[in-house]
Design a protein around this motif. Structure first.
Motif, PDB file in Angstrom:
ATOM      1  N   GLY A   6      17.086 -28.400  20.764  1.00  0.00           N
ATOM      2  CA  GLY A   6      15.887 -29.032  20.863  1.00  0.00           C
ATOM      3  C   GLY A   6      14.853 -28.563  20.010  1.00  0.00           C
ATOM      4  N   THR A   7      13.608 -28.856  20.320  1.00  0.00           N
ATOM      5  CA  THR A   7      12.335 -28.663  19.436  1.00  0.00           C
ATOM      6  C   THR A   7      11.180 -27.734  20.133  1.00  0.00           C
ATOM      7  OG1 THR A   7      11.606 -30.897  19.708  1.00  0.00           O
ATOM      8  CG2 THR A   7      12.991 -30.505  17.998  1.00  0.00           C
ATOM      9  N   ILE A   8      10.496 -27.241  19.437  1.00  0.00           N
ATOM     10  CA  ILE A   8       9.113 -26.811  19.677  1.00  0.00           C
ATOM     11  C   ILE A   8       8.279 -27.326  18.737  1.00  0.00           C
ATOM     12  CG2 ILE A   8      10.000 -24.731  21.140  1.00  0.00           C
ATOM     13  CD1 ILE A   8       9.244 -22.856  18.686  1.00  0.00           C
ATOM     14  N   ARG A   9       6.795 -27.185  19.103  1.00  0.00           N
ATOM     15  CA  ARG A   9       5.897 -27.807  18.072  1.00  0.00           C
ATOM     16  C   ARG A   9       4.650 -26.776  18.202  1.00  0.00           C
ATOM     17  NH1 ARG A   9       5.119 -31.938  15.058  1.00  0.00           N
ATOM     18  NH2 ARG A   9       6.774 -33.270  15.899  1.00  0.00           N
ATOM     19  N   LEU A  10       4.273 -26.528  17.052  1.00  0.00           N
ATOM     20  CA  LEU A  10       3.087 -25.882  16.787  1.00  0.00           C
ATOM     21  C   LEU A  10       2.000 -26.356  15.649  1.00  0.00           C
ATOM     22  CD1 LEU A  10       3.479 -22.342  15.160  1.00  0.00           C
ATOM     23  CD2 LEU A  10       5.406 -24.122  15.695  1.00  0.00           C
ATOM     24  N   PRO A  11       0.835 -26.131  15.775  1.00  0.00           N
ATOM     25  CA  PRO A  11       0.122 -26.666  14.566  1.00  0.00           C
ATOM     26  C   PRO A  11       0.595 -26.024  13.267  1.00  0.00           C
ATOM     27  CG  PRO A  11      -1.373 -25.857  16.243  1.00  0.00           C
ATOM     28  CD  PRO A  11       0.062 -25.294  16.701  1.00  0.00           C
ATOM     29  N   GLY A  48       5.321 -28.025  11.193  1.00  0.00           N
ATOM     30  CA  GLY A  48       5.025 -27.572  12.491  1.00  0.00           C
ATOM     31  C   GLY A  48       6.213 -27.965  13.511  1.00  0.00           C
ATOM     32  N   LEU A  49       7.066 -28.677  13.380  1.00  0.00           N
ATOM     33  CA  LEU A  49       8.070 -29.079  14.217  1.00  0.00           C
ATOM     34  C   LEU A  49       9.474 -28.009  14.001  1.00  0.00           C
ATOM     35  CD1 LEU A  49       9.353 -30.889  16.525  1.00  0.00           C
ATOM     36  CD2 LEU A  49      10.522 -32.175  14.705  1.00  0.00           C
ATOM     37  N   ILE A  50       9.766 -27.250  15.134  1.00  0.00           N
ATOM     38  CA  ILE A  50      10.946 -26.313  14.855  1.00  0.00           C
ATOM     39  C   ILE A  50      11.800 -26.507  15.695  1.00  0.00           C
ATOM     40  CG2 ILE A  50      11.411 -23.714  15.335  1.00  0.00           C
ATOM     41  CD1 ILE A  50       9.074 -24.379  13.089  1.00  0.00           C
ATOM     42  N   HIS A  51      13.121 -26.672  15.072  1.00  0.00           N
ATOM     43  CA  HIS A  51      14.244 -27.037  15.548  1.00  0.00           C
ATOM     44  C   HIS A  51      14.992 -25.521  16.283  1.00  0.00           C
ATOM     45  CE1 HIS A  51      14.524 -31.324  14.198  1.00  0.00           C
ATOM     46  NE2 HIS A  51      13.943 -30.723  13.413  1.00  0.00           N
ATOM     47  N   VAL A  52      15.271 -25.674  17.493  1.00  0.00           N
ATOM     48  CA  VAL A  52      15.934 -24.553  18.121  1.00  0.00           C
ATOM     49  C   VAL A  52      17.440 -24.845  18.280  1.00  0.00           C
ATOM     50  CG1 VAL A  52      15.945 -23.252  20.329  1.00  0.00           C
ATOM     51  CG2 VAL A  52      13.819 -24.209  19.273  1.00  0.00           C
ATOM     52  N   LYS A  53      18.235 -24.066  18.191  1.00  0.00           N
ATOM     53  CA  LYS A  53      19.812 -24.052  18.429  1.00  0.00           C
ATOM     54  C   LYS A  53      20.150 -22.696  19.003  1.00  0.00           C
ATOM     55  CE  LYS A  53      23.241 -24.057  15.413  1.00  0.00           C
ATOM     56  NZ  LYS A  53      24.170 -24.397  14.514  1.00  0.00           N
ATOM     57  N   GLU A  54      20.834 -22.678  20.122  1.00  0.00           N
ATOM     58  CA  GLU A  54      21.213 -21.403  20.799  1.00  0.00           C
ATOM     59  C   GLU A  54      22.591 -21.642  21.392  1.00  0.00           C
ATOM     60  OE1 GLU A  54      18.661 -20.089  23.908  1.00  0.00           O
ATOM     61  OE2 GLU A  54      17.064 -20.831  22.982  1.00  0.00           O
ATOM     62  N   LEU A  55      23.631 -20.846  21.185  1.00  0.00           N
ATOM     63  CA  LEU A  55      25.142 -20.983  21.788  1.00  0.00           C
ATOM     64  C   LEU A  55      25.171 -19.629  22.754  1.00  0.00           C
ATOM     65  CD1 LEU A  55      27.499 -22.788  22.060  1.00  0.00           C
ATOM     66  CD2 LEU A  55      28.354 -21.693  19.950  1.00  0.00           C
ATOM     67  N   TRP A  56      25.573 -19.922  23.808  1.00  0.00           N
ATOM     68  CA  TRP A  56      25.705 -18.773  24.754  1.00  0.00           C
ATOM     69  C   TRP A  56      27.156 -18.858  25.483  1.00  0.00           C
ATOM     70  CZ3 TRP A  56      22.411 -14.981  25.139  1.00  0.00           C
ATOM     71  CH2 TRP A  56      21.025 -15.267  24.431  1.00  0.00           C
ATOM     72  N   ARG A  57      27.655 -17.783  25.634  1.00  0.00           N
ATOM     73  CA  ARG A  57      28.923 -17.530  26.265  1.00  0.00           C
ATOM     74  C   ARG A  57      29.352 -18.279  27.675  1.00  0.00           C
ATOM     75  NH1 ARG A  57      30.116 -11.965  26.508  1.00  0.00           N
ATOM     76  NH2 ARG A  57      28.952 -12.106  28.142  1.00  0.00           N
ATOM     77  N   ASP A  58      28.294 -18.151  28.355  1.00  0.00           N
ATOM     78  CA  ASP A  58      28.431 -18.440  29.859  1.00  0.00           C
ATOM     79  C   ASP A  58      26.842 -18.290  30.284  1.00  0.00           C
ATOM     80  OD1 ASP A  58      27.988 -15.822  30.435  1.00  0.00           O
ATOM     81  OD2 ASP A  58      30.077 -15.587  30.729  1.00  0.00           O
ATOM     82  N   GLN A  59      26.743 -19.110  31.651  1.00  0.00           N
ATOM     83  CA  GLN A  59      25.642 -19.132  32.173  1.00  0.00           C
ATOM     84  C   GLN A  59      25.208 -17.934  32.713  1.00  0.00           C
ATOM     85  OE1 GLN A  59      23.789 -22.087  33.035  1.00  0.00           O
ATOM     86  NE2 GLN A  59      22.316 -20.558  33.748  1.00  0.00           N
ATOM     87  N   TRP A  78       2.877 -17.746  22.916  1.00  0.00           N
ATOM     88  CA  TRP A  78       2.947 -19.285  22.795  1.00  0.00           C
ATOM     89  C   TRP A  78       1.153 -19.793  22.780  1.00  0.00           C
ATOM     90  CZ3 TRP A  78       6.826 -21.555  26.866  1.00  0.00           C
ATOM     91  CH2 TRP A  78       8.163 -21.206  26.344  1.00  0.00           C
ATOM     92  N   PRO A  79       0.545 -19.490  23.700  1.00  0.00           N
ATOM     93  CA  PRO A  79      -1.192 -19.982  23.768  1.00  0.00           C
ATOM     94  C   PRO A  79      -1.782 -19.578  22.265  1.00  0.00           C
ATOM     95  CG  PRO A  79      -0.489 -19.081  25.841  1.00  0.00           C
ATOM     96  CD  PRO A  79       0.666 -18.580  24.893  1.00  0.00           C
ATOM     97  N   GLY A  80      -1.442 -18.316  21.925  1.00  0.00           N
ATOM     98  CA  GLY A  80      -2.162 -17.870  20.449  1.00  0.00           C
ATOM     99  C   GLY A  80      -1.594 -18.626  19.232  1.00  0.00           C
ATOM    100  N   LEU A  81      -0.346 -19.034  19.423  1.00  0.00           N
ATOM    101  CA  LEU A  81       0.412 -19.618  18.483  1.00  0.00           C
ATOM    102  C   LEU A  81       0.101 -21.308  18.250  1.00  0.00           C
ATOM    103  CD1 LEU A  81       3.872 -17.636  18.111  1.00  0.00           C
ATOM    104  CD2 LEU A  81       1.646 -17.776  16.486  1.00  0.00           C
ATOM    105  N   GLY A  82      -0.475 -21.800  19.521  1.00  0.00           N
ATOM    106  CA  GLY A  82      -0.401 -23.314  19.938  1.00  0.00           C
ATOM    107  C   GLY A  82       0.658 -23.769  20.115  1.00  0.00           C
ATOM    108  N   ILE A  83       1.665 -23.244  20.844  1.00  0.00           N
ATOM    109  CA  ILE A  83       2.778 -23.935  21.073  1.00  0.00           C
ATOM    110  C   ILE A  83       2.756 -24.374  22.515  1.00  0.00           C
ATOM    111  CG2 ILE A  83       5.283 -23.358  21.734  1.00  0.00           C
ATOM    112  CD1 ILE A  83       5.442 -21.115  19.742  1.00  0.00           C
ATOM    113  N   GLY A  84       2.963 -25.801  22.466  1.00  0.00           N
ATOM    114  CA  GLY A  84       2.535 -26.526  23.668  1.00  0.00           C
ATOM    115  C   GLY A  84       3.622 -27.595  23.951  1.00  0.00           C
ATOM    116  N   ASP A  85       4.438 -28.135  22.879  1.00  0.00           N
ATOM    117  CA  ASP A  85       5.307 -29.232  22.989  1.00  0.00           C
ATOM    118  C   ASP A  85       6.490 -28.586  22.815  1.00  0.00           C
ATOM    119  OD1 ASP A  85       6.485 -31.427  23.272  1.00  0.00           O
ATOM    120  OD2 ASP A  85       6.052 -32.142  21.237  1.00  0.00           O
TER     121      ASP A  85
END
Length: 99
Positions: A6-11, A48-59, A78-85
């Motif tokens: 997915g993605t996160i967005r910050l200014p 300002g758009l950051i793509h996230v990728k994680e892979l986990w062994r299990d739940q 997050w609030p200080g960095l402006g991450i809202g989306d």
């Protein structure tokens, strides 16, 4: 295995401040038992758009990650960095195969 993408967005003006916080989060996450892959990537076309990728062994591994102190620290930033989306999705996946 669980794949999170997915993605996160910050200014865009906050990218320099966000990088060390994101690095701490990634380094701590990568050291967790059950973390196979963890990364952030800046979009080359949409600053300002950051793509996230994680892979986990299990739940269980993902549940421990969600409860980890470094995740609490990351969310508190997050609030200080402006991450809202934030738009992340979890997929159940099988073993990888070459393309």
């Amino acid at each position: 295995m669980l794949l999170i993408v997915g993605t996160i967005r910050l200014p865009s003006e906050n990218l320099d401040a966000a990088r060390p916080v994101m690095k701490r989060m990634a380094d701590a996450s990568r050291s967790e038992d059950g973390c196979i892959e963890y990364g952030y990537a800046e979009d080359v076309f949409d600053r300002g758009l950051i793509h996230v990728k994680e892979l986990w062994r299990d739940q269980d591994a993902l549940d421990r990650h969600v409860a980890a102190p470094h995740l609490t620290e990351w969310r508190a930033a997050w609030p200080g960095l402006g991450i809202g989306d934030r738009n992340l999705r979890v997929y159940d996946v099988q073993e990888p195969r070459p393309v």
